[in-house]
Design an enzyme around this catalytic site. Structure first.
Site, PDB file in Angstrom:
ATOM      1  N   GLY A  33       0.916  -1.069   0.151  1.00 15.27           N
ATOM      2  CA  GLY A  33      -0.034   0.114   0.072  1.00 15.27           C
ATOM      3  C   GLY A  33       0.895   1.251   0.089  1.00 15.27           C
ATOM      4  N   ASN A  34       0.062   2.451   0.080  1.00  8.51           N
ATOM      5  CA  ASN A  34       0.923   3.604   0.186  1.00  8.51           C
ATOM      6  C   ASN A  34       0.302   4.647   1.311  1.00  8.51           C
ATOM      7  OD1 ASN A  34      -1.192   5.486  -0.956  1.00  8.51           O
ATOM      8  ND2 ASN A  34      -0.928   3.949  -2.529  1.00  8.51           N
ATOM      9  N   ALA A  35       0.969   5.664   1.534  1.00 11.67           N
ATOM     10  CA  ALA A  35       0.693   6.538   2.767  1.00 11.67           C
ATOM     11  C   ALA A  35      -0.404   7.431   2.507  1.00 11.67           C
ATOM     12  CB  ALA A  35       2.073   7.372   3.238  1.00 11.67           C
TER      13      ALA A  35
END
Ligand code: CTP
Ligand code: CA
Length: 237
Positions: A33-35
């Site tokens: 995933g990412n932030a």
């Protein structure tokens, strides 16, 4: 902002906003995933509701409470987001891709938890094989049938100078074929999860100077700038 809200200058328009970051499962308990927090998309939704728009949010893994007056659909992966945004975009006047879709997903999802090697002494790594996800925004551009529909993308780039940011942005705008691209510089603790940021908007007829101005302030204020720019593009069609 107060004037735009009082005029309800987006009344009668349907606006679709994607927000958050997609997750691509590796196994039943892990993902890539990412932030992205979803705060920019949320701010856009609140701003658009205030100005009278009919707003549909497509949220990927956002933990914020639903903004009042919006219709919220959810998606976990990039492919799910593509499906939801595709459906919502049909008949929409403006689509803003504020979400950060994962560009890649594991080539295969393991049905059970990936285990460390049983040999305790070996410092064994793990190799992941990834495949590319569909480009949702580029797909929307290709599938566009209503030529008045305005398509807005975001690009978070690691850039050290405004010139570098704008140059990367112009390349991306050309590649994607969307109407507007909202640029912001990331890295060094900037932007992700923060209330304030600085953006530059490229594309559209208002983008006349080589270096479009930096717009700074709360995500709420920036959201209104972005909606102004989208409305401007629409009014010229
Ligand atoms: N985007 C999308 N589908 C993807 C990836 C990105 O629709 N699979 C959208 C994002 O929501 C954003 C815009 O495209 O509005 C630009 O995203 P960005 O990640 O900056 O662009 P990419 O084409 O993925 O390029 P990069 O290799 O720099 O990540
Ligand atoms: Ca990307």
């Amino acid at each position: 902002i107060a004037a735009a809200a009082a005029r309800r200058d987006l009344a009668g328009l349907r606006i679709v906003i994607s927000a958050g970051g997609t997750h691509e499962p590796l196994d039943p308990v892990r993902f890539i995933g990412n932030a992205s927090s979803g705060r920019m998309g949320w701010a856009l939704a609140r701003a658009a509701v205030l100005r009278g728009a009919d707003v549909a949010l497509v949220a990927a893994n956002v933990t914020l409470p639903d903004p009042a007056g919006t219709e919220v659909r959810t998606a976990t992966t990039t492919r799910e987001l593509e499906e939801q945004v595709g459906k919502a975009a049909d008949g929409a006047d403006i689509v803003v891709m504020a979400a950060a879709p994962a560009d890649f997903r594991p080539a295969s999802e393991q049905p059970s938890k990936i285990k460390k090697s049983s040999s305790a002494d070996a410092d064994q790594g793990l190799e992941l094989s990834l495949v590319q996800n569909p480009d949702i925004l580029a797909g929307l551009v290709r599938a566009r049938t209503d030529q008045r529909q305005v398509l807005v993308g975001f690009a978070a780039e690691t850039a050290d100078t405004p010139e570098q940011l704008i140059s990367l942005g112009r390349d991306k705008l050309a590649r994607k074929g969307c109407d507007l691209l909202v640029l912001n510089a990331v890295g060094h603790g900037r932007v992700f999860g923060r209330a304030d940021s600085e953006i530059r908007i490229i594309g559209g007829s208002a983008d006349e100077s080589e270096t479009p101005p930096a717009l700074a302030g709360s995500k709420e204020l920036l959201a209104h700038h972005i909606l102004d720019a989208a409305l401007q593009v629409r009014s010229e069609r």
